[in-house]
Design a protein around this motif. Structure first.
Motif, short mmCIF file in Angstrom:
data_model
loop_
_atom_site.label_atom_id
_atom_site.label_comp_id
_atom_site.label_asym_id
_atom_site.label_seq_id
_atom_site.Cartn_x
_atom_site.Cartn_y
_atom_site.Cartn_z
N SER A 107 0.85 -1.18 0.00
CA SER A 107 0.00 0.00 0.00
C SER A 107 0.89 1.23 0.00
O SER A 107 1.73 1.39 0.88
CB SER A 107 -0.90 0.00 1.24
OG SER A 107 -1.70 1.16 1.27
N ASN A 108 0.72 2.07 -1.01
CA ASN A 108 1.46 3.33 -1.10
C ASN A 108 0.52 4.43 -0.64
O ASN A 108 -0.44 4.76 -1.34
CB ASN A 108 1.93 3.58 -2.52
CG ASN A 108 2.86 2.48 -2.99
OD1 ASN A 108 3.68 1.99 -2.24
ND2 ASN A 108 2.71 2.07 -4.23
N ILE A 109 0.79 4.97 0.52
CA ILE A 109 -0.08 5.96 1.14
C ILE A 109 0.54 7.34 0.93
O ILE A 109 1.56 7.66 1.55
CB ILE A 109 -0.27 5.65 2.64
CG1 ILE A 109 -0.91 4.27 2.79
CG2 ILE A 109 -1.09 6.74 3.32
CD1 ILE A 109 -0.98 3.77 4.22
N GLU A 110 -0.08 8.09 0.03
CA GLU A 110 0.43 9.43 -0.28
C GLU A 110 -0.72 10.27 -0.83
O GLU A 110 -1.59 9.77 -1.53
CB GLU A 110 1.59 9.35 -1.27
CG GLU A 110 1.27 8.59 -2.53
CD GLU A 110 2.49 8.30 -3.37
OE1 GLU A 110 3.35 9.17 -3.47
OE2 GLU A 110 2.58 7.19 -3.91
N SER A 111 -0.71 11.54 -0.49
CA SER A 111 -1.80 12.41 -0.93
C SER A 111 -1.77 12.63 -2.44
O SER A 111 -2.80 12.90 -3.05
CB SER A 111 -1.76 13.75 -0.20
OG SER A 111 -0.50 14.36 -0.34
N SER A 112 -0.63 12.50 -3.07
CA SER A 112 -0.56 12.68 -4.52
C SER A 112 -1.40 11.64 -5.26
O SER A 112 -1.86 11.88 -6.37
CB SER A 112 0.88 12.65 -5.02
OG SER A 112 1.48 11.41 -4.75
N LEU B 110 -6.74 3.60 6.52
CA LEU B 110 -6.77 2.96 7.84
C LEU B 110 -6.99 1.45 7.75
O LEU B 110 -6.46 0.69 8.56
CB LEU B 110 -7.80 3.62 8.75
CG LEU B 110 -7.46 5.07 9.13
CD1 LEU B 110 -8.58 5.67 9.98
CD2 LEU B 110 -6.12 5.17 9.84
N GLU B 111 -7.75 1.00 6.74
CA GLU B 111 -7.93 -0.45 6.54
C GLU B 111 -6.60 -1.10 6.17
O GLU B 111 -6.26 -2.17 6.68
CB GLU B 111 -8.97 -0.72 5.45
CG GLU B 111 -10.39 -0.52 5.92
CD GLU B 111 -11.41 -0.69 4.79
OE1 GLU B 111 -11.03 -0.86 3.61
OE2 GLU B 111 -12.61 -0.61 5.11
N ASP B 112 -5.85 -0.47 5.26
CA ASP B 112 -4.54 -1.01 4.89
C ASP B 112 -3.61 -1.05 6.10
O ASP B 112 -2.89 -2.03 6.31
CB ASP B 112 -3.90 -0.19 3.77
CG ASP B 112 -4.51 -0.46 2.41
OD1 ASP B 112 -5.31 -1.40 2.28
OD2 ASP B 112 -4.17 0.28 1.46
N TYR B 113 -3.61 0.01 6.90
CA TYR B 113 -2.75 0.07 8.07
C TYR B 113 -3.13 -1.02 9.08
O TYR B 113 -2.26 -1.68 9.65
CB TYR B 113 -2.83 1.46 8.71
CG TYR B 113 -1.91 1.66 9.90
CD1 TYR B 113 -0.58 1.32 9.84
CD2 TYR B 113 -2.39 2.19 11.09
CE1 TYR B 113 0.27 1.50 10.92
CE2 TYR B 113 -1.55 2.38 12.18
CZ TYR B 113 -0.23 2.03 12.09
OH TYR B 113 0.60 2.22 13.17
N LYS B 114 -4.42 -1.25 9.25
CA LYS B 114 -4.88 -2.31 10.17
C LYS B 114 -4.41 -3.68 9.69
O LYS B 114 -3.92 -4.49 10.47
CB LYS B 114 -6.41 -2.27 10.27
CG LYS B 114 -6.99 -3.28 11.21
CD LYS B 114 -8.51 -3.18 11.27
CE LYS B 114 -9.09 -4.25 12.13
NZ LYS B 114 -10.56 -4.23 12.12
N LEU B 115 -4.53 -3.94 8.39
CA LEU B 115 -4.06 -5.21 7.83
C LEU B 115 -2.55 -5.35 8.01
O LEU B 115 -2.05 -6.43 8.30
CB LEU B 115 -4.42 -5.32 6.34
CG LEU B 115 -5.87 -5.54 6.01
CD1 LEU B 115 -6.11 -5.39 4.51
CD2 LEU B 115 -6.33 -6.92 6.49
N TRP B 116 -1.83 -4.25 7.81
CA TRP B 116 -0.38 -4.27 7.94
C TRP B 116 0.04 -4.60 9.38
O TRP B 116 0.96 -5.37 9.59
CB TRP B 116 0.19 -2.93 7.50
CG TRP B 116 1.67 -2.85 7.58
CD1 TRP B 116 2.57 -3.32 6.67
CD2 TRP B 116 2.45 -2.30 8.64
NE1 TRP B 116 3.86 -3.08 7.09
CE2 TRP B 116 3.80 -2.46 8.31
CE3 TRP B 116 2.14 -1.69 9.86
CZ2 TRP B 116 4.85 -2.03 9.14
CZ3 TRP B 116 3.16 -1.27 10.68
CH2 TRP B 116 4.51 -1.44 10.31
N LYS B 117 -0.63 -4.03 10.37
CA LYS B 117 -0.25 -4.23 11.77
C LYS B 117 -0.56 -5.65 12.27
O LYS B 117 0.07 -6.13 13.21
CB LYS B 117 -0.98 -3.25 12.68
CG LYS B 117 -0.50 -1.85 12.57
CD LYS B 117 -1.01 -0.89 13.62
CE LYS B 117 -2.33 -1.10 14.23
NZ LYS B 117 -2.72 -0.06 15.20
N LYS B 118 -1.50 -6.31 11.63
CA LYS B 118 -1.96 -7.63 12.07
C LYS B 118 -0.80 -8.63 12.16
O LYS B 118 -0.02 -8.78 11.22
CB LYS B 118 -3.02 -8.15 11.10
CG LYS B 118 -3.60 -9.48 11.45
CD LYS B 118 -4.60 -9.89 10.39
CE LYS B 118 -4.88 -11.36 10.48
NZ LYS B 118 -5.60 -11.85 9.32
#
Length: 175
Positions: free
Chosen positions: A102-107, A136-144
């Motif tokens: 997941s690439n999280i960026e405002s651009s 936030l869904e991607d971040y939750k999956l990442w932390k799991k």
């Protein structure tokens, strides 16, 4: 540009940590001739966390590293990398042998909002309709599955501010 990140893997021995550092150094030297600067190595009996600083090739190294992990059918691995310019974070994870990024960026929001709707896929449309939810869904999956960190305050201090900044930038573009 300097980049900061973490790599988290399951380990069986201290040698696994050294092998990972060697593999990262090898890949990094192929891209830029520079090695990662491992600032912190932390482990428990099942996982290791390697916190690092790299040059601008850091995300390319992690792309290659996770492609390698997927080829090797590694069941679990996580990584994140943050750039020191324009807020962004790339999250990488392998869950049961499947590779995600997941690439999280405002651009991304800016780019997608200017694209023709027929060029957008389902994920793009979901992101445009609610960037905060998608991020936030991607971040939750990442932390799991991360157990090497006793408190997620440590991870949140590493990535949380960047994620919040990207969400804020995306939401300001919606208005």
């Amino acid at each position: 540009m300097e980049m900061y990140g973490v790599v988290i893997i399951n380990i069986e021995s201290e040698q696994d940590i050294q092998n990972l550092q060697n593999k990262i150094d090898e890949m990094s030297e192929e891209h830029s001739g520079n090695k990662f600067d491992f600032e912190k190595v932390k482990h428990n009996s099942t996982q290791a966390l390697l916190q690092f600083m790299s040059d601008s090739s850091g995300s390319m190294v992690l792309d290659d590293l996770f492609a390698y992990f997927a080829e090797e059918n590694l069941p679990f691995a996580k990584a994140s990398i943050i750039g020191d310019e324009d807020p962004f974070i790339n999250l990488y994870w392998i869950d049961n042998g499947d590779y995600y990024q997941s690439n999280i960026e405002s651009s991304r929001y800016e780019y997608l909002s200017e694209a023709d709707e027929d060029e957008l896929d389902e994920d793009d449309l979901a992101f445009l309709s609610n960037p905060k939810k998608t991020i936030l869904e991607d971040y939750k999956l990442w932390k799991k599955g991360i157990v090497v960190i006793e408190s997620f305050n440590e991870i949140n201090s590493i990535v949380g501010d960047v994620i919040d900044s990207v969400i804020e930038d995306c939401e300001s573009m919606v208005e």
